[in-house]
Design a protein around this motif. Structure first.
Motif, short mmCIF file in Angstrom:
data_model
loop_
_atom_site.label_atom_id
_atom_site.label_comp_id
_atom_site.label_asym_id
_atom_site.label_seq_id
_atom_site.Cartn_x
_atom_site.Cartn_y
_atom_site.Cartn_z
N ARG A 277 42.08 41.17 48.01
CA ARG A 277 41.34 40.24 47.14
C ARG A 277 41.83 38.81 47.30
O ARG A 277 41.35 37.91 46.60
CB ARG A 277 41.47 40.68 45.68
CG ARG A 277 40.76 41.98 45.37
CD ARG A 277 40.81 42.31 43.88
NE ARG A 277 42.15 42.67 43.41
CZ ARG A 277 42.88 41.91 42.59
NH1 ARG A 277 42.42 40.74 42.16
NH2 ARG A 277 44.08 42.31 42.20
N ASP B 194 45.70 46.06 47.36
CA ASP B 194 44.49 45.60 46.68
C ASP B 194 44.54 44.10 46.42
O ASP B 194 43.54 43.38 46.64
CB ASP B 194 44.34 46.36 45.36
CG ASP B 194 43.16 45.86 44.53
OD1 ASP B 194 42.00 46.10 44.95
OD2 ASP B 194 43.40 45.23 43.48
N ASP C 49 49.59 50.50 46.78
CA ASP C 49 48.17 50.37 46.45
C ASP C 49 47.91 49.07 45.69
O ASP C 49 46.93 48.37 45.95
CB ASP C 49 47.70 51.56 45.60
CG ASP C 49 47.61 52.85 46.39
OD1 ASP C 49 47.67 52.80 47.64
OD2 ASP C 49 47.48 53.92 45.77
N TRP C 50 48.80 48.73 44.76
CA TRP C 50 48.65 47.51 43.95
C TRP C 50 48.71 46.27 44.85
O TRP C 50 47.88 45.37 44.75
CB TRP C 50 49.75 47.47 42.90
CG TRP C 50 49.60 46.45 41.82
CD1 TRP C 50 49.05 46.63 40.58
CD2 TRP C 50 50.04 45.08 41.84
NE1 TRP C 50 49.11 45.48 39.85
CE2 TRP C 50 49.72 44.51 40.59
CE3 TRP C 50 50.67 44.28 42.80
CZ2 TRP C 50 50.01 43.18 40.28
CZ3 TRP C 50 50.95 42.95 42.49
CH2 TRP C 50 50.63 42.41 41.24
#
Length: 328
Positions: free
Chosen positions: A290, A286, A282-283
């Motif tokens: 971005r 994300d 998830d990190w």
């Protein structure tokens, strides 16, 4: 029938062959993937050249492609989904490199839609390795200096990007002065060319004599003593590889005097833990979405030149990930 990368004896890149193999249906908990791109890793070369195996053996941990078939008791995927693979399985059990791959469903993720097939195949191994070591283990923070030997490798570049993303100061080490400008362009705050610069002196200059709080080393060998000499008191030295062919010397009294933590790290300790893996994926996803993290690709080879891809890997000349594309 599908073309699969195999080898019948250990050795150099030339032992790899493309063979037509009948691909089975996925079993319980498995997914079959029609691959579009394959990521080549140092671990592939180690398996091919050093590790005893039953022959013939397949190879490969990383790939991207489309879901082709779904085994029993697998949820969350549909035929045609764009996916990529996390290295959390034995390559001899689930060899990935070829036109078709069968993998445990736990290793399959839907990658960020902003990525090409080549970028998706170059994503998880390097960033999960760097994330697990720097964020989970070392708790890297803004203002920390992290020293990154073999910085032009895919993991080294991932470490530079992850360090930058949290406000840390990545210092790249490289054997070749020809890579200095490229490493600076990729985000290194400074580059130390081993063999030309006095490593300890230069690192102490860069840290105003305080030393580096984190060292992220895949090399080992005699240079580890110098890295420990450049570490800050209370610092963390993370060893995640042994690229050096020479014996590793540990200056024990210096390590004790500085109260260093010396940590042996492998990415599988992260990727085989369900909760830790999810947090890491998830990190990274994300940060990719971005555009904070961006896979760096060195060279792209066609599947029929898998030998050339491995030769490039072993040359040490690459900056970033070597990727193999698979024809449709």
């Amino acid at each position: 029938m599908s073309k699969i990368v195999r080898f019948h004896t250990t050795g150099g890149p030339e032992v790899l062959t493309l063979e037509d193999v009948e691909v089975r249906e996925p079993r319980q908990g498995e997914i079959r993937i029609r691959t579009r791109a394959l990521g080549v890793n140092r671990a592939d070369a180690m398996l091919r050249s050093d590790h005893p195996s039953e022959f013939p053996s397949g190879i490969g941990w990383e790939a991207s492609g489309e879901v082709d078939a779904i085994g029993p008791d697998v949820e969350g995927f549909t035929i045609g989904d764009a996916v990529s693979l996390i290295p959390c399985f034995r390559a001899t059990d689930h060899p990935i490199h070829g036109e078709m791959a069968i993998a445990p469903a736990s290793a399959v993720v839907k990658h960020p839609g902003t990525l090409s097939w080549e970028q998706a195949a170059a994503l998880w191994g390097q960033y999960l390795t760097a994330y697990g070591a720097l964020i989970e283990t070392a708790d890297l923070k803004a203002g920390d200096t992290v020293v990154i030997p073999a910085a032009s490798s895919s993991v080294g570049l991932a470490a530079i990007q992850i360090a930058r993303s949290v406000g840390a100061r990545p210092v790249a080490l490289t054997r070749s002065s020809s890579k200095r400008r490229r490493l600076l362009d990729e985000g290194a705050e400074a580059v130390v060319v081993t063999g030309e610069d006095d490593m300890v002196t230069r690192l102490n200059e860069l840290t105003d004599g305080h030393g580096a709080r984190v060292i992220f080393d895949p090399v080992g060998g005699p240079a580890l003593a110098d890295l420990i000499g450049a570490a800050a008191p209370g610092g963390t030295v993370i060893l995640y590889g042994a690229l050096s062919n020479e014996a590793t010397t540990l200056p024990v009294l210096q390590a004790i005097g500085k109260s260093l933590t010396i940590w042996g790290y492998k990415v599988f300790e992260l990727t085989t833990d369900v909760e830790r893996r999810k947090a890491a994926v998830d990190w990274i996803a994300d940060a990719v979405a971005r555009k904070v993290l961006r896979p760096v690709i060195d060279t792209v080879f066609p599947l029929e030149d898998i030998v050339g891809a491995h030769r490039r890997l072993e040359s040490g000349a690459q900056v970033g990930k070597i990727v193999v594309t698979v024809p449709r």
